[in-house]
Structures are given as structure tokens and as C-alpha cells.
Scaffold this motif. Sequence first.
Motif, mmCIF file in Angstrom:
data_model
loop_
_atom_site.group_PDB
_atom_site.id
_atom_site.type_symbol
_atom_site.label_atom_id
_atom_site.label_comp_id
_atom_site.label_asym_id
_atom_site.label_seq_id
_atom_site.Cartn_x
_atom_site.Cartn_y
_atom_site.Cartn_z
ATOM 1 N N HIS A 1 65.866 -8.195 16.538
ATOM 2 C CA HIS A 1 64.656 -7.416 16.796
ATOM 3 C C HIS A 1 63.508 -7.798 15.862
ATOM 4 O O HIS A 1 62.365 -7.982 16.314
ATOM 5 N N THR B 1 63.802 -4.607 21.455
ATOM 6 C CA THR B 1 64.346 -5.922 21.804
ATOM 7 C C THR B 1 65.718 -5.765 22.446
ATOM 8 O O THR B 1 66.574 -5.040 21.933
ATOM 9 N N CYS C 1 61.556 -8.719 24.670
ATOM 10 C CA CYS C 1 60.946 -7.759 23.766
ATOM 11 C C CYS C 1 59.948 -6.929 24.556
ATOM 12 O O CYS C 1 58.967 -7.480 25.089
#
Length: 372
Positions: free
Chosen positions: A220, A196, A181
Motif C-alpha cells: 500500500h 490498495t 490503488c
Amino acid sequence: MWLLDADARRPEMRTRAATPVAVRSLQGEALVEELLRVAADRFVGVRPVLFLTQEESVKTISHHRDRLTAFYRLNLPSVELVDALQHKEGFQRLAERLDSPIPPLVHVRTLADLPAIEELRYPVVIKPGERNADYGHQFKKAYRVESAAEGAELIRRILPVMADIVVQEWIEGPDSSIYFCLQYLDRQGDVAASFTGRKIRSWPPQVGGTASCVAAPEVHEELSAMTTRFFRAAGVTGMASMEYKRDVRSQEFRMVEPTVGRTDYQEEVATLNGVNLPYVAWCSELDHPARASVVGKRPVVWRVQSEDVQSATAQGQTVEQGYPAGARVTDALWRWHDPMPSLVRHMQHIRRALSNRTLKLLRGSSAAGSKS
């Protein structure tokens, strides 16, 4: 835009996207002196945003920030936090204190610490506590080890070179279970942008750097929230990222390591997929509104072609295996509008191959002559 490097021969120094500037070093007092010199020569009346790309540079700039902030715009966590997060044991202890998901770790500095590695669950990964040039010249980035006896033997070889080793329980899963991330946090600690991604392959497999990667929108929300919680609780600001691995046994994510104060190696995959983190950082530092990120529907794969091919071959895969259907593939260096970095890299590979071939021929001729 200016691009500073201590090696003018690097392919990136041939880009048309920036003005190359050769400096003596990218770390230590020499880097600070070079940055002050460049500011005096080129940035009179201008205070540019300084983007860092190497861990050693971050350490130097962090410790000398008071000398540089009058000439450059910097957004770094505190000196103490940078030091802690750049060392694997420092990160481990902070993650444990913040109740973050991280595998157990043993820090080895002397032979007296070896009995502690027998308490870990095997296999484990053995790697240096922080970047070290002497270690890098003699050992791999990391080693997967199957037993305490094997680990102790390896550590005994490393300790005379570097008395700073970490041994951590291995997270089971292929390269494609490694996620990351990437974020930029403003000076208030608010996330200005977050992306991400997921590795497709590493080189060398399992223990190396990113050979290819792609966006991972399916996780994400989860990983961005987990990353944000950690960075906010720790007090991180500026460019930062967190690497995770999903354990195939439990399907749970485990933290692997953070990056703070600099762009990540595969940072461009975010830009290619619609989240331009350096642009967001630049806008934030200059108090300019940033255009909203627009994530495309067609995924873009970022890869270092030679390493991706080697990794695929070593694992018995085709190069396209693991690429999302319909994905566009982009090389780390090659761009039609900026071809020189890639061309220089290929020429360097050709020269190296010819040089190696010539050396082999000369050795062969010498051996044949000695026999006759």
C-alpha cells in the motif's frame, strides 16, 4: 439514495439500499436530459452528489458538466484530462511525459501503422483504444499475441470494425500480480482516502475483468505514493484509481490503466476492508468531516462467484486457492440484509439455462425430423 439505470431488469435495481429510477440511457444527450428531468421531479431544493459507474457516463457528464452543476455536485478533472485518460494512447503519452513506469505502446489506426508493431518485444496485448460497442460485440476485451505476424492478422480483422487499436508490450505475471490503488482526491487534489488491493483471479484469465480480489496492505505505501504522484502531477481530482502489474521478471510495478470520474468495478472491496471511498467522497462534497477509516485485521475477499469459479477451473485451481488464510469471502451481490439482487441474478441464470436447453432440444428434434 437513488440508483439510475437504463435497464430496469438488472439485479442491482432490486436493492433495498436505494430507490431505483429507470432512465432512457446512461450516455449521450439522452442521459443529460434524463438527469435534468430527475432533478426537476425528485431533487427540488436538493443538490445531491452524483456518483458515476460507467466510462461512457463519465465522458457524457464531463462534456456537459456546465448544464448539470446547478443540479448535482460533481468533482471531475478537466474535460481535456478526462478525454486523455479515457483513451489508452492519451494515458500512455501522459505517463511517458511524467516519467511513470509504463510499457511501450503502438497506436494503430490504419494498415500503414502495422510495421511499427514489429519494433515491440513480444508477447504483446492488443485491445481497443477506448470502449466501443461495435468492438465489444465482436471481439474480446483484450488479446495476448505471441508474434508480430499473429498481431497483424488480428488487427486486420479488427480495423474494419474499429480503427483505434493499441498494441502494448505484455507484462509477465499471473492474475495475482495485478494490483490496483483506489483513491478519492478532493477539489484541491489532496488524497482524502486511499486503498490498495490485489486481484486473485480474472475472468477470462490474464485478459479479463476482476473475478476475485483482496486488500494488499503489504504494497500500500509504495503504490499509494506512486498513484498520488501521478494524479497530482496530472491534475486529477474526484474518484480515481490506477491498475498496476508486477513484472515477475524484474519484480517492478508497471502501470496498466487509470480510471477517472467513477467508481471502479471492484470498488466495494475497499469498503469491505474498512476504506469506504464513496462515503469519503460524499463527506468531502458536502464539507462534512468523515469518520477515520478502520482497516480490519481479518482480510475480506470480494468475488463474482460464477466468474471466480470459471477462472479457477480454467487454470486448474481450487476456488479457495489464492485466498489469504482466514479470509472472509463476500459475494459481489449476495447480502443477507439485501437478498433480492442476488436472487434475481440466479433466477435470470436459471431462465437462460432453461431457454438454451429448450433451444437445443428443438434443434435436435428438427434435425431428427429432417433425417426421417
